[in-house]
Design a protein around this motif. Structure first.
Motif, PDB file in Angstrom:
ATOM      1  N   SER A 272       0.825  -1.202   0.000  1.00 42.27           N
ATOM      2  CA  SER A 272       0.000   0.000   0.000  1.00 42.27           C
ATOM      3  C   SER A 272       0.865   1.260   0.000  1.00 42.27           C
ATOM      4  O   SER A 272       0.385   2.348  -0.310  1.00 42.27           O
ATOM      5  N   GLY A 273       2.158   1.127   0.360  1.00 39.98           N
ATOM      6  CA  GLY A 273       3.085   2.254   0.360  1.00 39.98           C
ATOM      7  C   GLY A 273       3.123   3.035   1.649  1.00 39.98           C
ATOM      8  O   GLY A 273       3.819   4.048   1.748  1.00 39.98           O
ATOM      9  N   VAL A 274       2.451   2.556   2.688  1.00 44.06           N
ATOM     10  CA  VAL A 274       2.343   3.349   3.907  1.00 44.06           C
ATOM     11  C   VAL A 274       3.685   3.524   4.604  1.00 44.06           C
ATOM     12  O   VAL A 274       3.955   4.585   5.175  1.00 44.06           O
ATOM     13  N   ASN A 275       4.556   2.517   4.582  1.00 43.15           N
ATOM     14  CA  ASN A 275       5.828   2.649   5.276  1.00 43.15           C
ATOM     15  C   ASN A 275       6.705   3.717   4.644  1.00 43.15           C
ATOM     16  O   ASN A 275       7.397   4.463   5.327  1.00 43.15           O
ATOM     17  N   ALA A 276       6.683   3.789   3.316  1.00 49.99           N
ATOM     18  CA  ALA A 276       7.444   4.839   2.637  1.00 49.99           C
ATOM     19  C   ALA A 276       6.901   6.211   3.013  1.00 49.99           C
ATOM     20  O   ALA A 276       7.662   7.161   3.227  1.00 49.99           O
ATOM     21  N   VAL A 277       5.591   6.305   3.121  1.00 59.04           N
ATOM     22  CA  VAL A 277       4.969   7.571   3.516  1.00 59.04           C
ATOM     23  C   VAL A 277       5.416   7.978   4.919  1.00 59.04           C
ATOM     24  O   VAL A 277       5.788   9.133   5.164  1.00 59.04           O
ATOM     25  N   MET A 278       5.428   7.019   5.856  1.00 63.88           N
ATOM     26  CA  MET A 278       5.755   7.347   7.233  1.00 63.88           C
ATOM     27  C   MET A 278       7.244   7.613   7.442  1.00 63.88           C
ATOM     28  O   MET A 278       7.620   8.470   8.238  1.00 63.88           O
ATOM     29  N   ILE A 303      -3.524  11.737  13.551  1.00 60.81           N
ATOM     30  CA  ILE A 303      -4.595  11.062  12.803  1.00 60.81           C
ATOM     31  C   ILE A 303      -4.470   9.552  12.933  1.00 60.81           C
ATOM     32  O   ILE A 303      -5.451   8.839  13.158  1.00 60.81           O
ATOM     33  N   GLN A 304      -3.239   9.047  12.815  1.00 57.53           N
ATOM     34  CA  GLN A 304      -3.017   7.610  12.970  1.00 57.53           C
ATOM     35  C   GLN A 304      -3.473   7.109  14.334  1.00 57.53           C
ATOM     36  O   GLN A 304      -4.153   6.085  14.433  1.00 57.53           O
ATOM     37  N   VAL A 305      -3.080   7.827  15.372  1.00 56.09           N
ATOM     38  CA  VAL A 305      -3.432   7.403  16.723  1.00 56.09           C
ATOM     39  C   VAL A 305      -4.944   7.410  16.912  1.00 56.09           C
ATOM     40  O   VAL A 305      -5.534   6.447  17.431  1.00 56.09           O
ATOM     41  N   THR A 325     -12.041  -4.256   4.476  1.00 62.23           N
ATOM     42  CA  THR A 325     -12.636  -3.824   3.201  1.00 62.23           C
ATOM     43  C   THR A 325     -12.812  -2.308   3.168  1.00 62.23           C
ATOM     44  O   THR A 325     -12.447  -1.646   2.191  1.00 62.23           O
ATOM     45  N   LEU A 326     -13.380  -1.748   4.234  1.00 60.63           N
ATOM     46  CA  LEU A 326     -13.567  -0.299   4.308  1.00 60.63           C
ATOM     47  C   LEU A 326     -12.234   0.428   4.215  1.00 60.63           C
ATOM     48  O   LEU A 326     -12.088   1.420   3.485  1.00 60.63           O
ATOM     49  N   SER A 327     -11.248  -0.070   4.942  1.00 65.05           N
ATOM     50  CA  SER A 327      -9.911   0.524   4.923  1.00 65.05           C
ATOM     51  C   SER A 327      -9.324   0.518   3.524  1.00 65.05           C
ATOM     52  O   SER A 327      -8.790   1.527   3.043  1.00 65.05           O
ATOM     53  N   GLY A 328      -9.430  -0.621   2.839  1.00 71.72           N
ATOM     54  CA  GLY A 328      -8.871  -0.726   1.492  1.00 71.72           C
ATOM     55  C   GLY A 328      -9.536   0.229   0.515  1.00 71.72           C
ATOM     56  O   GLY A 328      -8.862   0.855  -0.315  1.00 71.72           O
ATOM     57  N   VAL A 329     -10.863   0.349   0.605  1.00 72.87           N
ATOM     58  CA  VAL A 329     -11.583   1.252  -0.316  1.00 72.87           C
ATOM     59  C   VAL A 329     -11.146   2.700  -0.076  1.00 72.87           C
ATOM     60  O   VAL A 329     -10.922   3.461  -1.041  1.00 72.87           O
ATOM     61  N   ILE A 330     -11.015   3.105   1.184  1.00 69.66           N
ATOM     62  CA  ILE A 330     -10.566   4.470   1.484  1.00 69.66           C
ATOM     63  C   ILE A 330      -9.175   4.717   0.909  1.00 69.66           C
ATOM     64  O   ILE A 330      -8.909   5.769   0.313  1.00 69.66           O
ATOM     65  N   MET A 331      -8.279   3.736   1.051  1.00 68.52           N
ATOM     66  CA  MET A 331      -6.919   3.912   0.551  1.00 68.52           C
ATOM     67  C   MET A 331      -6.873   3.970  -0.973  1.00 68.52           C
ATOM     68  O   MET A 331      -6.049   4.686  -1.547  1.00 68.52           O
ATOM     69  N   LEU A 382      -6.364  11.367   4.606  1.00 62.89           N
ATOM     70  CA  LEU A 382      -7.399  10.348   4.419  1.00 62.89           C
ATOM     71  C   LEU A 382      -6.774   8.967   4.251  1.00 62.89           C
ATOM     72  O   LEU A 382      -7.292   7.972   4.771  1.00 62.89           O
ATOM     73  N   PHE A 383      -5.655   8.900   3.536  1.00 58.86           N
ATOM     74  CA  PHE A 383      -4.957   7.627   3.352  1.00 58.86           C
ATOM     75  C   PHE A 383      -4.509   7.066   4.698  1.00 58.86           C
ATOM     76  O   PHE A 383      -4.709   5.887   5.003  1.00 58.86           O
ATOM     77  N   ILE A 384      -3.900   7.906   5.517  1.00 58.92           N
ATOM     78  CA  ILE A 384      -3.414   7.476   6.825  1.00 58.92           C
ATOM     79  C   ILE A 384      -4.581   7.028   7.703  1.00 58.92           C
ATOM     80  O   ILE A 384      -4.505   6.005   8.396  1.00 58.92           O
ATOM     81  N   ALA A 385      -5.696   7.775   7.660  1.00 55.52           N
ATOM     82  CA  ALA A 385      -6.872   7.399   8.458  1.00 55.52           C
ATOM     83  C   ALA A 385      -7.418   6.053   7.996  1.00 55.52           C
ATOM     84  O   ALA A 385      -7.760   5.185   8.816  1.00 55.52           O
ATOM     85  N   GLY A 386      -7.516   5.877   6.686  1.00 54.59           N
ATOM     86  CA  GLY A 386      -8.019   4.614   6.154  1.00 54.59           C
ATOM     87  C   GLY A 386      -7.136   3.437   6.538  1.00 54.59           C
ATOM     88  O   GLY A 386      -7.622   2.377   6.938  1.00 54.59           O
ATOM     89  N   PHE A 387      -5.830   3.627   6.429  1.00 57.88           N
ATOM     90  CA  PHE A 387      -4.892   2.575   6.805  1.00 57.88           C
ATOM     91  C   PHE A 387      -5.023   2.230   8.284  1.00 57.88           C
ATOM     92  O   PHE A 387      -5.019   1.059   8.672  1.00 57.88           O
ATOM     93  N   ALA A 388      -5.164   3.238   9.128  1.00 58.75           N
ATOM     94  CA  ALA A 388      -5.224   3.029  10.575  1.00 58.75           C
ATOM     95  C   ALA A 388      -6.475   2.273  10.996  1.00 58.75           C
ATOM     96  O   ALA A 388      -6.466   1.557  12.001  1.00 58.75           O
ATOM     97  N   VAL A 389      -7.558   2.402  10.235  1.00 60.94           N
ATOM     98  CA  VAL A 389      -8.808   1.745  10.598  1.00 60.94           C
ATOM     99  C   VAL A 389      -8.755   0.244  10.340  1.00 60.94           C
ATOM    100  O   VAL A 389      -9.403  -0.532  11.051  1.00 60.94           O
ATOM    101  N   GLY A 390      -7.978  -0.190   9.344  1.00 56.56           N
ATOM    102  CA  GLY A 390      -8.009  -1.605   8.999  1.00 56.56           C
ATOM    103  C   GLY A 390      -6.666  -2.242   8.713  1.00 56.56           C
ATOM    104  O   GLY A 390      -6.196  -3.103   9.446  1.00 56.56           O
ATOM    105  N   TRP A 391      -6.025  -1.817   7.626  1.00 58.11           N
ATOM    106  CA  TRP A 391      -4.816  -2.489   7.185  1.00 58.11           C
ATOM    107  C   TRP A 391      -3.617  -2.221   8.069  1.00 58.11           C
ATOM    108  O   TRP A 391      -2.580  -2.879   7.926  1.00 58.11           O
ATOM    109  N   GLY A 392      -3.720  -1.294   9.013  1.00 57.19           N
ATOM    110  CA  GLY A 392      -2.658  -1.127   9.994  1.00 57.19           C
ATOM    111  C   GLY A 392      -2.702  -2.194  11.072  1.00 57.19           C
ATOM    112  O   GLY A 392      -1.773  -3.006  11.206  1.00 57.19           O
TER     113      GLY A 392
END
Length: 479
Positions: A272-278, A303-305, A325-331, A382-392
């Motif tokens: 998803s690329g989140v680690n590169a973002v962080m 936002i992550q917390v 599923t919700l997390s993935g759609v947001i991302m 929004l990407f960070i929030a979506g990731f934090a809800v599910g795929w994190g």
């Protein structure tokens, strides 16, 4: 007591009753003690973001990072963590869950101590490698320890706290990096693992591991200490723990199905690329022309917390599949929108056509299109929030839930190894990828992987909400 003892074949505890949670709350304290490992792991991850600019400005005789060294400083922790995943899988079944957590505090403290006293770049990288080794062990053992001590009705809540502590650690590094230079920031990094060492010494081993060692009385005592009740637990199948891992086991659906699911979840999490973002949050926001990139990174951490905490609170009600599923759609939509921002601004005056995430972006005229700048900021948040809800949090939670006892050490080790190797590749090569595909192409590629992650969740991932670990194993075995 031998495995053939009739008493050993009786259920240790009564069938689960999810209508009530045991009265004792020491189980939550034990989960918090174990989660200090992920807090230390998050601090180590977040350390590079404020430390790299500080080390770039360092004057001799202090070590100073150039572009290549800064790249390795951010990424080498993932190599250490990959090795830590293998080590953690070995320790898990041999030393036990509790002792493994105690042992991982040593490289955490030693690594930050080496960074604190570093006189050259090699010492900096060596310290990062040691903290990475500890990260790998903690990221594997802490979820397993928590899932095995958790009452089924709150396992989602407690399991999600692993990722919550990770993002709190990242935010702590960002906030402290605002006021501390890199040496004192490393000193602060020694505090959480030292606190974990003190607390874990007072906590019991997990009842499931004690049962595999035929320590029935100790397991009963551990349950009484943690929850003040034995209600809601099941005994693992007798003798399963003695089989050990063999390649022939991969022919059985109860083994290969959770194995493929666990590895795939870890791969999709990093793709998803989140680690590169962080890792390079500040420089990404500078490229997006956010005026105060340091403040922007702290906003991302908050936002992550917040959203990881929301996920933890609703995990046992909403279920794992729905949140994934919700997390993935947001991302998907947020990564696409962020890529669109770079596509729309690539030919504007003052927009850099050469993206180097490892070097400070030079001062450029502010784009007149304020709306586009906020599109970038909003999409990233929004990407960070979506990731934090599910795929994190959920891949780590599922990893600790789906594997049967006889393969748990090896299987979780492979999952963590996959996660950290993918993290290394994405982190180390993200800037090169943005060079080749342009920034918009890199984020659109991440969006495509998020689409695949949603499809994978819908067709392959089972719901584990409210089930005991034995019921989850039975599901994969078709029982």
């Amino acid at each position: 007591m031998t495995p053939d003892d009739p008493e050993e074949t009786q259920p240790l505890l009564r069938p689960p009753d999810h209508s009530s949670v045991p009265r004792s709350r020491r189980g939550f304290l034990a989960a918090f003690a174990a989660a200090l490992g992920p807090l230390s792991f998050g601090f180590a991850l977040g350390y590079s973001s404020p430390a790299i600019p500080s080390l770039r400005r360092a004057v001799t005789p202090a070590p100073r990072l150039d572009d290549e060294a800064a790249s390795w400083f951010g990424a080498v922790v993932t190599l250490g963590a990959a090795a830590g995943g293998v080590l953690g899988g070995w320790l898990l079944d041999r030393a036990g869950r509790k002792l493994s957590l105690l042992l991982c505090t040593v490289p955490f403290v030693l690594g930050f101590a080496v960074i604190t006293g570093a006189q050259n770049v090699l010492m900096l990288l060596g310290g990062r490698l040691l903290t990475g080794l500890a990260c790998g062990v903690a990221s594997l053992v802490a979820p397993v320890y928590i899932s095995e001590i958790a009452y089924p009705a709150v396992r989602g809540l407690l399991g999600s706290c692993v990722q919550l502590m990770v993002v709190i650690g990242i935010l702590l590094a960002y906030l402290a990096g605002w006021v501390l230079e890199w040496r004192w920031l490393a000193v602060l990094g020694c505090v959480p693992p030292f606190l974990m060492l003190l607390l874990m010494c007072c906590m019991p081993e997990t009842p499931r591991f004690l049962l595999t060692q035929h320590k029935r009385q100790e397991a009963m005592a551990a349950l009484q200490f943690l929850w003040g009740s034995e209600q809601g637990w099941e005994e693992p199948p007798v003798g399963a723990e003695h089989q050990g891992f063999q390649l022939a086991l991969l022919r059985h659906p109860g083994i290969y199905k959770p194995f493929l699911i666990g590895v795939s979840l870890m791969a999709f999490q990093q793709l998803s690329g989140v680690n590169a973002v962080m890792f390079y949050a500040e420089t990404i926001f500078e490229e997006a022309k956010f005026k105060d990139s340091s403040l922007a990174s702290i906003i991302v951490g908050v936002i992550q917390v917040l959203f990881t905490a929301v996920a933890a609170l609703i995990m046992d009600r909403a279920g794992r599949r729905l949140l994934l599923t919700l997390s993935g759609v947001i991302m998907v939509f947020s990564a696409s929108a962020f890529g669109t921002y770079f596509k729309l601004t690539q030919n504007r005056p003052g927009n850099s056509s050469h993206v180097d995430l490892l070097a400070p972006v030079s001062a450029q005229p502010v784009d007149a299109s304020v709306g586009l700048a906020w599109l970038a900021v909003g999409s990233m948040c929004l990407f960070i929030a979506g990731f934090a809800v599910g795929w994190g949090p959920i891949p780590w939670l599922l990893m600790s839930e789906i594997f049967p006892l006889q393969v748990k050490g090896v299987a979780t080790g492979v999952c963590v190894l996959t996660n950290w190797l993918m993290a290394f590749l994405v982190t180390k090569e993200f800037s090169s990828l943005m060079e080749v595909l342009r920034p918009y192409g890199a984020f659109w590629l991440a969006s495509a992987f998020c689409i695949f992650s949603v499809l994978f969740t819908l067709f392959c991932v089972p719901e584990t909400k409210g089930k005991t670990l034995e019921q989850i194993t039975a599901h994969f075995e078709g029982r």
